[in-house]
Design an enzyme around this catalytic site. Structure first.
Site, PDB file in Angstrom:
ATOM      1  N   SER A 123       0.991  -1.259   0.159  1.00  0.00           N
ATOM      2  CA  SER A 123       0.062  -0.155  -0.016  1.00  0.00           C
ATOM      3  C   SER A 123       0.889   1.262  -0.197  1.00  0.00           C
ATOM      4  O   SER A 123       1.845   1.233   0.537  1.00  0.00           O
ATOM      5  CB  SER A 123      -0.838   0.013   1.147  1.00  0.00           C
ATOM      6  OG  SER A 123      -1.580   1.361   1.572  1.00  0.00           O
TER       7      SER A 123
ATOM      8  N   TYR B 298      -1.943  -0.080  10.084  1.00  0.00           N
ATOM      9  CA  TYR B 298      -2.148  -0.677   8.936  1.00  0.00           C
ATOM     10  C   TYR B 298      -0.757  -0.476   8.065  1.00  0.00           C
ATOM     11  O   TYR B 298      -0.328  -1.484   7.378  1.00  0.00           O
ATOM     12  CB  TYR B 298      -3.284  -0.093   8.382  1.00  0.00           C
ATOM     13  CG  TYR B 298      -3.550  -0.320   6.694  1.00  0.00           C
ATOM     14  CD1 TYR B 298      -3.861  -1.717   6.292  1.00  0.00           C
ATOM     15  CD2 TYR B 298      -3.136   0.617   5.807  1.00  0.00           C
ATOM     16  CE1 TYR B 298      -3.857  -1.869   4.965  1.00  0.00           C
ATOM     17  CE2 TYR B 298      -3.310   0.297   4.301  1.00  0.00           C
ATOM     18  CZ  TYR B 298      -3.654  -1.023   4.000  1.00  0.00           C
ATOM     19  OH  TYR B 298      -3.681  -1.570   2.634  1.00  0.00           O
TER      20      TYR B 298
ATOM     21  N   LYS C 248       1.941  -3.501   6.628  1.00  0.00           N
ATOM     22  CA  LYS C 248       1.983  -3.628   4.924  1.00  0.00           C
ATOM     23  C   LYS C 248       3.776  -3.715   4.716  1.00  0.00           C
ATOM     24  O   LYS C 248       4.162  -4.269   3.986  1.00  0.00           O
ATOM     25  CB  LYS C 248       1.411  -2.736   4.380  1.00  0.00           C
ATOM     26  CG  LYS C 248      -0.154  -3.135   4.079  1.00  0.00           C
ATOM     27  CD  LYS C 248      -0.323  -4.010   3.391  1.00  0.00           C
ATOM     28  CE  LYS C 248      -1.695  -4.700   3.402  1.00  0.00           C
ATOM     29  NZ  LYS C 248      -1.794  -6.021   2.778  1.00  0.00           N
TER      30      LYS C 248
HETATM   31  N1  UFG Z   1     -12.109  12.357   2.757  1.00  0.00           N
HETATM   32  C1  UFG Z   1     -12.867  13.378   2.891  1.00  0.00           C
HETATM   33  N2  UFG Z   1     -14.343  12.982   3.516  1.00  0.00           N
HETATM   34  C2  UFG Z   1     -14.679  11.853   3.713  1.00  0.00           C
HETATM   35  C3  UFG Z   1     -13.729  10.770   3.666  1.00  0.00           C
HETATM   36  C4  UFG Z   1     -12.443  11.018   2.908  1.00  0.00           C
HETATM   37  O1  UFG Z   1     -12.757  14.820   2.691  1.00  0.00           O
HETATM   38  O2  UFG Z   1     -15.687  11.652   4.008  1.00  0.00           O
HETATM   39  C5  UFG Z   1     -10.900  12.918   2.139  1.00  0.00           C
HETATM   40  C6  UFG Z   1      -9.715  12.348   2.893  1.00  0.00           C
HETATM   41  O3  UFG Z   1      -9.331  13.568   4.004  1.00  0.00           O
HETATM   42  C7  UFG Z   1      -8.639  12.151   2.003  1.00  0.00           C
HETATM   43  C8  UFG Z   1      -9.142  11.599   0.930  1.00  0.00           C
HETATM   44  O4  UFG Z   1     -10.714  12.089   0.876  1.00  0.00           O
HETATM   45  O5  UFG Z   1      -7.933  13.429   1.702  1.00  0.00           O
HETATM   46  C9  UFG Z   1      -9.241  10.315   0.305  1.00  0.00           C
HETATM   47  O6  UFG Z   1      -9.518   9.345   1.792  1.00  0.00           O
HETATM   48  P1  UFG Z   1      -9.729   7.953   2.021  1.00  0.00           P
HETATM   49  O7  UFG Z   1     -10.233   7.734   3.490  1.00  0.00           O
HETATM   50  O8  UFG Z   1     -10.681   7.266   0.823  1.00  0.00           O
HETATM   51  O9  UFG Z   1      -8.401   7.409   1.421  1.00  0.00           O
HETATM   52  P2  UFG Z   1      -6.961   7.625   2.447  1.00  0.00           P
HETATM   53  O10 UFG Z   1      -5.993   8.447   1.348  1.00  0.00           O
HETATM   54  O11 UFG Z   1      -6.879   7.986   3.689  1.00  0.00           O
HETATM   55  O12 UFG Z   1      -6.445   5.904   2.345  1.00  0.00           O
HETATM   56  C10 UFG Z   1      -6.564   5.187   1.373  1.00  0.00           C
HETATM   57  C11 UFG Z   1      -6.618   3.742   1.759  1.00  0.00           C
HETATM   58  C12 UFG Z   1      -5.852   3.221   2.339  1.00  0.00           C
HETATM   59  C13 UFG Z   1      -4.521   3.310   1.545  1.00  0.00           C
HETATM   60  C14 UFG Z   1      -4.071   4.729   1.035  1.00  0.00           C
HETATM   61  C15 UFG Z   1      -3.087   4.655   0.200  1.00  0.00           C
HETATM   62  O13 UFG Z   1      -8.067   3.749   2.549  1.00  0.00           O
HETATM   63  O14 UFG Z   1      -5.914   1.973   2.822  1.00  0.00           O
HETATM   64  O15 UFG Z   1      -5.505   5.165   0.421  1.00  0.00           O
HETATM   65  O16 UFG Z   1      -2.849   6.005  -0.723  1.00  0.00           O
HETATM   66  F1  UFG Z   1      -3.385   3.261   2.364  1.00  0.00           F
END
Ligand code: UFG
Length: 318
Positions: free
Chosen positions: A118, A142, A146
């Protein structure tokens, strides 16, 4: 025809990888404990063995019975927030599970491994696009599991003469088929689709980041593209490819507001949103340098953000 064992093959990503491996001319057998996987996602011509990856004997028997030549190891827990609350469980599931796979491969002489890693291994990188040689400083249990997994694979490979690739996934989204959508609602696109369906405003976690529109940038990758990267990685290991950690992304960042705009186009209506506080631990920017995947695997992403949001919307029945 070679046969590949796919752990976690009944999951969202796994069910796409099955199809990509089949399309590349490989047979597939799946081991999945169905804790989050769904049996109906596994095609009828693919044997589904219901069991845990921690069951080393089951893996070894399966490898021998199906004359398996390679493993794609996907079975793992993947929710960042949950991993902070239950770190030991994440180590148990993700690290123990992998060790069991490596031991079973060693016992049955299977030499090829594609390991699901990841972008979370990078944490908050110093610069983007992030190259594979960048320091790995994960910010959650997490991401740590990985990274430990990547090390275990490299160490085991050195003594067992394995050919392997660790694929560092960026933000996976979309569906190749409405039946194969992500049902977990843990990530931005499924969350925005759910809030729209419920008539609620989507939440934007902070708009004061040092990015063009103030919201976080991520590299969203279509799950069908990701699946094709696994077929390319399988071929790479079969050709005796050297050990490699490889980013699987598009090389292009999209902001949270750009994602919400794209979801609006997908559902044909303005999706309401509100800005709330930043979420702890979010890097402002996480974008893959995608050239190594092209150079080493001959793979590049073909689908764009609108393909991801429109296919995710269809899978969600919107
Ligand atoms: N976000 C919002 N509102 C929400 C949910 C998310 O603004 O309700 C934003 C987050 O702050 C972030 C973006 O949308 O900037 C993406 O958030 P996600 O939670 O979808 O994903 P992450 O980037 O936090 O993490 C994801 C996976 C991980 C992985 C990672 C690798 O969940 O398992 O990408 O880039 F490790």
């Amino acid at each position: 025809m070679t046969t590949w064992l796919l752990t976690g093959g009944a999951g969202y990503i796994g069910s796409h990888v099955i199809r990509a491996l089949q399309e590349s001319g490989r047979d597939v057998v799946v081991v999945d404990d169905l804790s989050t996987g769904v049996a109906e996602r596994v095609p009828e011509d693919v044997p589904l063995i219901v069991g845990s990856v921690s069951d080393r004997d089951l893996l070894e028997r399966t490898m021998r019975e199906y004359d398996v030549s390679g493993v794609v190891h996907l079975a793992a827990k993947k929710a960042v927030g949950e991993s902070v609350e239950k770190p030991l469980w994440y180590y148990r599931e993700n690290v123990d599970g992998l060790l069991s796979v490596l031991e079973a491969m060693s016992a049955s002489g299977v030499k090829n491994l594609v390991y699901s890693s990841s972008a979370a291994v990078y944490g908050q990188p110093d610069s983007c696009p992030v190259v594979e040689t960048e320091a790995t400083v994960p910010l959650s249990p997490y991401g740590e599991t990985k990274l430990v997994g990547e090390w275990a694979v490299a160490d085991a490979a050195a003594v067992a003469d394995l050919s392997w690739a660790s694929l560092r996934y960026f933000n996976v989204a979309g569906a190749a088929d409405p039946q194969l959508g992500d049902t977990s609602v843990n990530n931005l696109i499924p969350i925005v689709l759910r809030s729209y369906r419920n008539g609620e405003a989507a939440k934007v976690f902070g708009d004061d980041y040092p990015t063009p529109d103030g919201t976080c940038l991520r590299d969203y990758i279509h799950v069908a593209d990701l699946a094709e990267a696994h077929a390319a990685a399988a071929a790479f290991t079969e050709a005796g490819g050297a050990a490699e950690a490889i980013n699987i992304g598009t090389g292009k960042g999209s902001s949270v507001l750009e994602v919400i705009d794209s979801v609006s186009r997908a559902v044909g209506a303005e999706v309401p949103y509100e800005t709330v506080d930043r979420r702890a631990g979010d890097p402002a920017e996480l974008i893959a340098a995608a050239d190594k995947a092209e150079r080493v695997l001959g793979w590049t992403a073909q689908r764009d953000l609108d393909d991801m949001t429109s296919s995710a919307a269809r899978a969600a029945g919107l």
